[in-house]
Design a protein around this motif. Structure first.
Motif, PDB file in Angstrom:
ATOM      1  N   LEU B 149     -15.014 -19.828  58.771  1.00 31.48           N
ATOM      2  CA  LEU B 149     -16.307 -19.165  58.858  1.00 31.48           C
ATOM      3  C   LEU B 149     -16.592 -18.827  60.317  1.00 31.48           C
ATOM      4  N   ASP B 150     -16.997 -17.612  60.552  1.00 31.55           N
ATOM      5  CA  ASP B 150     -17.262 -17.165  61.922  1.00 31.55           C
ATOM      6  C   ASP B 150     -18.717 -16.729  62.001  1.00 31.55           C
ATOM      7  N   GLN B 151     -19.564 -17.560  62.618  1.00 30.57           N
ATOM      8  CA  GLN B 151     -20.989 -17.238  62.651  1.00 30.57           C
ATOM      9  C   GLN B 151     -21.317 -16.132  63.651  1.00 30.57           C
ATOM     10  N   LEU B 152     -20.522 -16.090  64.728  1.00 28.83           N
ATOM     11  CA  LEU B 152     -20.786 -15.052  65.738  1.00 28.83           C
ATOM     12  C   LEU B 152     -20.537 -13.662  65.155  1.00 28.83           C
ATOM     13  N   ARG B 153     -19.402 -13.537  64.489  1.00 29.52           N
ATOM     14  CA  ARG B 153     -19.069 -12.243  63.888  1.00 29.52           C
ATOM     15  C   ARG B 153     -19.642 -12.117  62.472  1.00 29.52           C
ATOM     16  N   ARG B 154     -20.302 -13.175  62.000  1.00 27.03           N
ATOM     17  CA  ARG B 154     -20.908 -13.171  60.659  1.00 27.03           C
ATOM     18  C   ARG B 154     -19.900 -12.732  59.595  1.00 27.03           C
ATOM     19  N   CYS B 155     -18.778 -13.455  59.554  1.00 34.21           N
ATOM     20  CA  CYS B 155     -17.783 -13.118  58.539  1.00 34.21           C
ATOM     21  C   CYS B 155     -16.982 -14.352  58.144  1.00 34.21           C
ATOM     22  N   PHE B 156     -16.298 -14.217  57.038  1.00 37.16           N
ATOM     23  CA  PHE B 156     -15.439 -15.284  56.522  1.00 37.16           C
ATOM     24  C   PHE B 156     -14.014 -14.758  56.533  1.00 37.16           C
ATOM     25  N   GLU B 157     -13.157 -15.390  57.342  1.00 41.62           N
ATOM     26  CA  GLU B 157     -11.766 -14.935  57.423  1.00 41.62           C
ATOM     27  C   GLU B 157     -10.941 -15.726  56.414  1.00 41.62           C
ATOM     28  N   VAL B 158     -10.402 -15.002  55.449  1.00 42.66           N
ATOM     29  CA  VAL B 158      -9.672 -15.651  54.353  1.00 42.66           C
ATOM     30  C   VAL B 158      -8.216 -15.851  54.744  1.00 42.66           C
ATOM     31  N   GLN B 159      -7.727 -17.074  54.588  1.00 48.39           N
ATOM     32  CA  GLN B 159      -6.301 -17.343  54.859  1.00 48.39           C
ATOM     33  C   GLN B 159      -5.515 -17.415  53.547  1.00 48.39           C
ATOM     34  N   PHE B 160      -6.178 -17.894  52.521  1.00 48.59           N
ATOM     35  CA  PHE B 160      -5.538 -18.000  51.206  1.00 48.59           C
ATOM     36  C   PHE B 160      -6.602 -17.833  50.130  1.00 48.59           C
ATOM     37  N   ALA B 161      -6.262 -17.119  49.068  1.00 51.06           N
ATOM     38  CA  ALA B 161      -7.170 -17.020  47.923  1.00 51.06           C
ATOM     39  C   ALA B 161      -6.337 -17.111  46.655  1.00 51.06           C
ATOM     40  N   ALA B 162      -6.812 -17.860  45.693  1.00 50.73           N
ATOM     41  CA  ALA B 162      -6.095 -17.979  44.420  1.00 50.73           C
ATOM     42  C   ALA B 162      -6.095 -16.628  43.716  1.00 50.73           C
ATOM     43  N   GLY B 163      -5.077 -16.385  42.925  1.00 47.63           N
ATOM     44  CA  GLY B 163      -4.984 -15.114  42.213  1.00 47.63           C
ATOM     45  C   GLY B 163      -5.834 -15.102  40.961  1.00 47.63           C
ATOM     46  N   ARG B 164      -6.441 -13.971  40.684  1.00 54.89           N
ATOM     47  CA  ARG B 164      -7.201 -13.802  39.437  1.00 54.89           C
ATOM     48  C   ARG B 164      -6.299 -13.175  38.393  1.00 54.89           C
ATOM     49  N   ASP B 165      -6.829 -13.102  37.185  1.00 56.33           N
ATOM     50  CA  ASP B 165      -6.107 -12.396  36.122  1.00 56.33           C
ATOM     51  C   ASP B 165      -5.966 -10.932  36.509  1.00 56.33           C
ATOM     52  N   LEU B 166      -4.831 -10.372  36.123  1.00 56.51           N
ATOM     53  CA  LEU B 166      -4.553  -8.985  36.518  1.00 56.51           C
ATOM     54  C   LEU B 166      -4.670  -8.020  35.359  1.00 56.51           C
ATOM     55  N   LYS B 167      -5.232  -6.880  35.660  1.00 58.66           N
ATOM     56  CA  LYS B 167      -5.245  -5.804  34.650  1.00 58.66           C
ATOM     57  C   LYS B 167      -3.941  -5.064  34.776  1.00 58.66           C
ATOM     58  N   HIS B 168      -3.560  -4.387  33.707  1.00 57.04           N
ATOM     59  CA  HIS B 168      -2.289  -3.679  33.682  1.00 57.04           C
ATOM     60  C   HIS B 168      -2.165  -2.683  34.837  1.00 57.04           C
ATOM     61  N   GLU B 169      -3.289  -1.984  35.072  1.00 60.00           N
ATOM     62  CA  GLU B 169      -3.238  -0.926  36.097  1.00 60.00           C
ATOM     63  C   GLU B 169      -3.044  -1.453  37.520  1.00 60.00           C
ATOM     64  N   GLN B 170      -3.200  -2.778  37.696  1.00 56.83           N
ATOM     65  CA  GLN B 170      -3.019  -3.353  39.031  1.00 56.83           C
ATOM     66  C   GLN B 170      -1.538  -3.620  39.343  1.00 56.83           C
ATOM     67  N   LEU B 171      -0.718  -3.578  38.294  1.00 57.24           N
ATOM     68  CA  LEU B 171       0.677  -3.937  38.498  1.00 57.24           C
ATOM     69  C   LEU B 171       1.392  -2.948  39.412  1.00 57.24           C
ATOM     70  N   ASP B 172       1.067  -1.657  39.237  1.00 57.09           N
ATOM     71  CA  ASP B 172       1.740  -0.625  40.065  1.00 57.09           C
ATOM     72  C   ASP B 172       1.533  -0.895  41.548  1.00 57.09           C
ATOM     73  N   ASN B 173       0.307  -1.224  41.898  1.00 56.56           N
ATOM     74  CA  ASN B 173      -0.023  -1.506  43.292  1.00 56.56           C
ATOM     75  C   ASN B 173       0.760  -2.701  43.823  1.00 56.56           C
ATOM     76  N   MET B 174       0.850  -3.725  42.955  1.00 58.83           N
ATOM     77  CA  MET B 174       1.595  -4.928  43.346  1.00 58.83           C
ATOM     78  C   MET B 174       3.055  -4.575  43.615  1.00 58.83           C
ATOM     79  N   ILE B 175       3.632  -3.790  42.705  1.00 58.58           N
ATOM     80  CA  ILE B 175       5.049  -3.414  42.854  1.00 58.58           C
ATOM     81  C   ILE B 175       5.227  -2.614  44.133  1.00 58.58           C
TER      82      ILE B 175
END
Lengths: 302, 224, 28
Positions: B149-175
């Protein structure tokens, strides 16, 4: 001298039976253990020193107990008397605890909790006693000053299977994982503490209070890149100026890495590792995650 | 991987339960199962449950909104729920919490740096303290996200996020992304290979040059 | 396999590894 010794011992017994611990200790401390006239064997001297220390400790008088434990420490290294040696260890740990040298006390309590032998002459050490020693080790570690040394002891305790069965385990887990502790958890922990562990310090914080604030500050340093004094004060439940002061002391004592910008009223936290090293570690983590996925795929026959 | 391991048993449990509830008689129980699953504090994936045939049959019953809820939790966000709140059942607090956690994961899919303003809008949070407490207690300590968490820049820098369920149309982007990774890694390896060859070559030239000079020195000495 | 897909999706979000200013300076 022989007769005086007998009288003193008898009087001490009487005082003990009336729970007048310090008086009993004072009575015994009048015995001249270094008399040039009579030769007293080391085991006897050790037993008297330990007995006096234990009596003082019943009244939480660490200073007086310490004097006799220090005398005992010259004798204990040559002693073969297992019961006395164990009693000496327990006294020493309790004295450190009372003097608020919590980390040292923790290590000694932990050592005691690991004794394998259960029978010492007529005395039997039950599991409950060992569990008490282990709990005391955990308690003292949690109360110790937050920093790298405490982290090492926490790791040892957390990885000890026996700790997972203790009532105090949930808070140990949170402290080890460097999570912020909230008021209900701190209050529950406080109920198990002894009076000296909740005593008021010159800076108007209690022993417990200061330990919790320092722990939470260190936890915050793992979550934040930077934080304002005001928000930090809100997080810790103390005025912003006090939050700044505690942070600056921890940074000065090298227990936390960071810097303070008084103009912007912000604390910048630094990691133990450099940016490029962190980057490296992230890449390493990614490669490990990739390997895990590949293993998962081959397990499923993909 | 940790999140997946933790929720694998839960997914199995709910899938088995759902398989045993079919037909019209099973519909109310399936609806209750959906509420239970979407309220569970350790479950963040719902596509396996969604793919159980008995769930699809809910579409034609008066419990079709439960199916919508399950789809929302699999792919949607809190903002989407608010836009469709009229058509969907009222969520219990545990579900609201879960949907907000899932919304953070969705935001983290597109950006590594999440501004506080965006997060506060998406999560219906009015102040920074409340937002940070949510991110710390419900996201980071829940193990679904890691970051700073960065209060000066007022942002949250993500290092890792768990994956959500994927829709079919998201697969192309992943590939596509993974193909890019492959080609970048290949060119990097080739580049390193070239540099190694160049370094070897320079080393050989340097040795040869040194040898030539030493020979000339010896010759000079002899002639002198 | 939904579980694998989720893991891959999470994996893909891991890059770029760090985006902070300090890192950019050090990396440069």
């Amino acid at each position: 001298e022989e007769q005086v010794l007998v009288i003193r011992e008898k009087l001490a017994e009487l005082y003990e039976s009336e729970r007048e611990w310090s008086k009993a200790a004072q009575m015994l401390s009048g015995i001249d253990l270094d008399s040039g006239i009579r030769m007293l064997d080391d085991t006897y001297k050790l037993s008297k020193c330990v007995q006096i220390a234990r009596l003082y400790l019943e009244d939480d008088d660490a200073a007086s107990a310490e004097a006799f434990i220090n005398k005992a420490s010259f004798l204990v290294s040559n002693s073969q008397h297992e019961v006395l040696n164990l009693q000496y260890k327990v006294c020493y740990a309790r004295i450190l605890d009372l003097k608020r040298k919590f980390l040292e006390a923790a290590l000694r309590y932990y050592d005691i909790s690991q004794i394998e032998k259960r029978q010492y002459g007529d005395e039997e050490i039950d599991e409950e006693a060992l569990e008490q020693a282990l709990t005391a080790a955990v308690t003292c570690t949690i109360l110790a000053a937050a920093g790298p040394q405490r982290s090492r002891v926490l790791a040892t305790l957390y990885k000890d299977e026996r700790c997972s069965k203790l009532k105090i385990y949930p808070i140990l887990q949170k402290v080890y994982l460097e999570r912020i502790l909230r008021k209900p958890e701190i209050d529950a922990f406080a109920e198990e503490l002894k009076p000296h562990q909740k005593a008021l310090l010159p800076d108007n914080f209690t022993v417990l209070g200061r330990a919790m604030i320092e722990h939470n500050l260190l936890s915050a340093s793992k979550l934040y890149t930077n934080i304002s004094f005001e928000e930090l004060g809100t997080l810790l439940g103390i005025p912003p100026q006090k939050a700044e002061k505690i942070a600056s002391r921890m940074i000065y004592e090298d227990r936390m890495r960071g810097s303070i910008d008084q103009v912007e009223a912000v604390i910048h936290f630094e990691d133990d590792t450099e940016e490029l090293q962190q980057w490296d570690q992230q890449i390493f983590g990614l490669c490990q995650a990739l390997n895990d996925i590949l293993d998962c795929m081959s397990c499923k026959g993909i | 991987m940790d999140i997946e391991q933790k929720q694998a048993e839960l997914i199995d449990h709910f899938v088995k339960k759902a398989r045993n509830l079919d037909g019209a008689a099973g519909a109310p129980f399936l609806a209750a199962l959906v509420t239970e699953a979407t309220s569970h504090p350790s479950l963040f994936a719902f596509s396996e449950i969604l793919s159980v045939p008995s769930l699809a049959e809910l579409e034609r019953t008066s419990y079709s909104s439960s199916l919508e809820v399950l789809r929302l939790f699999a792919y949607g966000t809190w903002s989407e729920y608010k836009s469709n709140a009229g058509r969907l059942p009222i969520l219990v607090p545990a579900q609201v919490l879960k949907l907000k956690q899932l919304s953070v994961l969705t935001l983290a899919e597109t950006n590594k740096i999440l501004p506080y303003d965006q997060l506060m809008r998406e999560l219906d949070v009015s102040n920074v303290r409340e937002l940070e407490d949510f991110l710390i207690n419900e996201c980071m300590y829940a193990g679904i996200v890691r970051g700073k968490l960065d209060q000066l820049r007022r942002c949250f820098e993500v290092q890792f996020a768990a994956g959500r369920d994927l829709k079919h149309e998201q697969l192309d982007n992943m590939i596509k992304t993974m193909s890019n990774w492959l080609s970048t890694s290949d060119s990097l390896l080739n580049s390193i290979q070239d540099k190694i060859k160049w370094a070897d070559m320079m080393s050989e030239e340097h040795k040869k040059h040194r040898k030539d000079i030493e020979e000339k020195v010896d010759e000079m000495k002899k002639s002198l | 396999d939904n579980s694998l897909l989720r893991q891959v999706s999470s994996l893909m979000r891991r890059l770029p590894a760090i985006e902070s200013e300090k890192f950019q300076d050090d990396f440069l």
